[in-house]
Design an enzyme around this catalytic site. Structure first.
Site, PDB file in Angstrom:
ATOM      1  N   HIS A 194      -3.239   0.034 -22.349  1.00 54.67           N
ATOM      2  CA  HIS A 194      -4.116  -1.119 -21.658  1.00 54.67           C
ATOM      3  C   HIS A 194      -4.856  -1.333 -22.957  1.00 54.67           C
ATOM      4  CE1 HIS A 194      -8.040  -2.872 -20.069  1.00 54.67           C
ATOM      5  NE2 HIS A 194      -7.402  -2.823 -18.899  1.00 54.67           N
TER       6      HIS A 194
ATOM      7  N   ASP B  58      -6.316   8.273 -21.964  1.00 53.55           N
ATOM      8  CA  ASP B  58      -6.714   7.434 -21.084  1.00 53.55           C
ATOM      9  C   ASP B  58      -6.433   7.924 -19.777  1.00 53.55           C
ATOM     10  OD1 ASP B  58      -7.191   5.239 -19.522  1.00 53.55           O
ATOM     11  OD2 ASP B  58      -6.374   3.861 -20.742  1.00 53.55           O
TER      12      ASP B  58
ATOM     13  N   LYS C  38     -12.409   3.819 -10.328  1.00 58.40           N
ATOM     14  CA  LYS C  38     -10.681   3.913  -9.797  1.00 58.40           C
ATOM     15  C   LYS C  38     -10.797   4.853  -9.028  1.00 58.40           C
ATOM     16  CE  LYS C  38      -9.672   1.053 -13.528  1.00 58.40           C
ATOM     17  NZ  LYS C  38      -8.898  -0.231 -13.685  1.00 58.40           N
TER      18      LYS C  38
ATOM     19  N   CYS D  18      -4.137  -7.007 -18.938  1.00 62.46           N
ATOM     20  CA  CYS D  18      -4.622  -6.557 -20.000  1.00 62.46           C
ATOM     21  C   CYS D  18      -3.583  -5.300 -20.835  1.00 62.46           C
ATOM     22  CB  CYS D  18      -6.048  -5.731 -19.670  1.00 62.46           C
ATOM     23  SG  CYS D  18      -6.995  -7.076 -19.133  1.00 62.46           S
TER      24      CYS D  18
END
Length: 408
Positions: A122, A199, A225, A366
């Site tokens: 990302h 991440d 999330k 993204c």
């Protein structure tokens, strides 16, 4: 225990809403998940009953708010199996967590040092390292992916040198749903003497994360999330690394003593938590974790794997449709695809699906470098959560068939 989706759906008020006269089919969970009543009620309850600033007051409300937020920190510690609660830093999201590490490590790096990231990242796990590389004259290296979207580990091994100081990769790709072999990535990086940041924005709601078992140096993720509020995130960092890193921001709370001549910093975790935090959000994050634990991550993973398998099967039956990374070694949480129709882009399909009340994400997500790797401008992404059903996928497939008729 099997997942009772009908019962679960009743806990999410927004799922009863209408969009364009259709009951919403929400398949944009990789962007953000919806929130259950346990989370919504907890946020309202905080403001109604104990709203106060934390760590700074001797009065009862401040003490109660502080106790609740610090209890939430301990719940996060247990959830990811960190050694110490002060290794858990509250942030406003994954992006801030990555930027915090990039800033905090800057003093420890010198010109010519290397950072390794991957083609799957990302933008939030690309741009901070580019900025740091430009400031410090560092070398940024990229792990390539194969035609299935899997990282090429042999190439990764060859990228590692004695100058490699950090490897930063995602656990699960937000664009393709590929699960990366982070155990091997971490082990190889440590053998080369490098630190590793993972991440975990797309993995934390789908997979069991044990930072000690993984031996991750840093692990970052976002509450929104995982059925929690927006504006809240977590940075886990090993104590000895957090101790030597510089603070990311200066201000109240993160100091021990301030004079005009010199400032000394507070102990962990407060060294990295300048200013008034998102107190309500930090407290409510605990409730989203409790929601996940009440269902069981293994049960959630099994349910979502069934959704992914079914979606792959049904979408493969549609002519002129390409699924990306369907043959990757492991996927989780989402499926990314396109209709192969001339002069049609992913947004055209997304617009038509929305008219049927079906929410998906379209575009480059993204993650423009991986789109360039597959020579496409973007994809249609359907991403799953515990409240999604096989019927949702059937409605998605019907909507795509309708889109095909309109776009051919």
């Amino acid at each position: 225990m099997s997942i009772d989706t009908k019962h679960i759906q009743t806990q999410f008020p927004i799922l009863g809403e209408k969009v364009n006269n259709h009951t919403i089919v929400y398949l944009d969970n990789a962007a953000t998940t919806q929130k259950p009543n346990i989370v919504l009620d907890a946020e309202i309850n905080y403001y109604r009953t104990i709203n106060s600033n934390v760590h700074r007051g001797i009065h009862t409300l401040s003490q109660l708010a502080t106790m609740e937020m610090e209890e939430s920190r301990k719940v996060v510690q247990s959830f990811i199996n960190a050694k110490k609660d002060y290794e858990i830093i509250f942030t406003k999201g994954t992006t801030e967590g990555i930027n915090l590490v990039a800033s905090g490590l800057e003093r420890l790096l010198k010109a010519g040092d290397e950072i390794i990231i991957s083609q799957l990242e990302h933008h939030s796990n690309i741009v901070p390292w580019q900025l740091l590389a430009n400031r410090k004259d560092l070398i940024l290296k990229i792990i390539p992916v194969d035609e299935h979207g899997d990282l090429i580990l042999e190439d990764y091994k060859n990228l590692l040198t004695e100058k490699t100081k950090l490897v930063a990769v995602n656990h699960v790709s937000n664009a393709l749903g590929v699960v990366n072999p982070i155990e091997s990535i971490i082990q190889l990086a440590h053998q080369a003497g490098a630190y590793v940041l993972i991440d975990g924005a797309q993995s934390i709601p789908h997979l069991k994360v044990d930072v000690q078992e993984l031996d991750a140096d840093f692990y970052v993720f976002s509450a929104h999330k995982m059925y929690g509020p927006t504006g809240v995130g977590i940075l886990y960092g090993k104590e000895h690394l957090l101790e030597v890193m510089d603070p990311y921001q200066g201000g109240g709370e993160m100091i021990k003593e301030v004079t005009f001549e010199k400032t000394t910093f507070a102990e962990l975790p407060f060294k990295f938590e300048a200013g008034t935090p998102n107190i309500a959000g930090n407290i409510v994050l605990r409730k989203s974790i409790e929601f996940i634990q009440s269902l069981g991550l293994k049960n959630i993973q099994h349910h979502e794997d069934e959704l992914l398998k079914y979606a792959t099967q049904k979408l493969e039956e549609i002519e002129n449709l390409t699924i990306y990374s369907k043959n990757a070694k492991q996927r989780a949480g989402l499926i990314s695809f396109n209709l192969d129709i001339a002069n049609t882009n992913s947004s055209d399909v997304g617009f038509i699906l929305d008219k049927h009340g079906i929410a998906v994400r379209t575009g480059h997500h993204c993650a423009q470098p991986i789109m360039k790797r597959f020579e496409i401008p973007g994809t249609i992404r359907a991403s799953f959560a515990v409240y999604n059903t096989l019927e949702d996928i059937d409605l998605l497939v019907n909507g795509i068939q309708e889109a095909k008729k309109m776009l051919l």
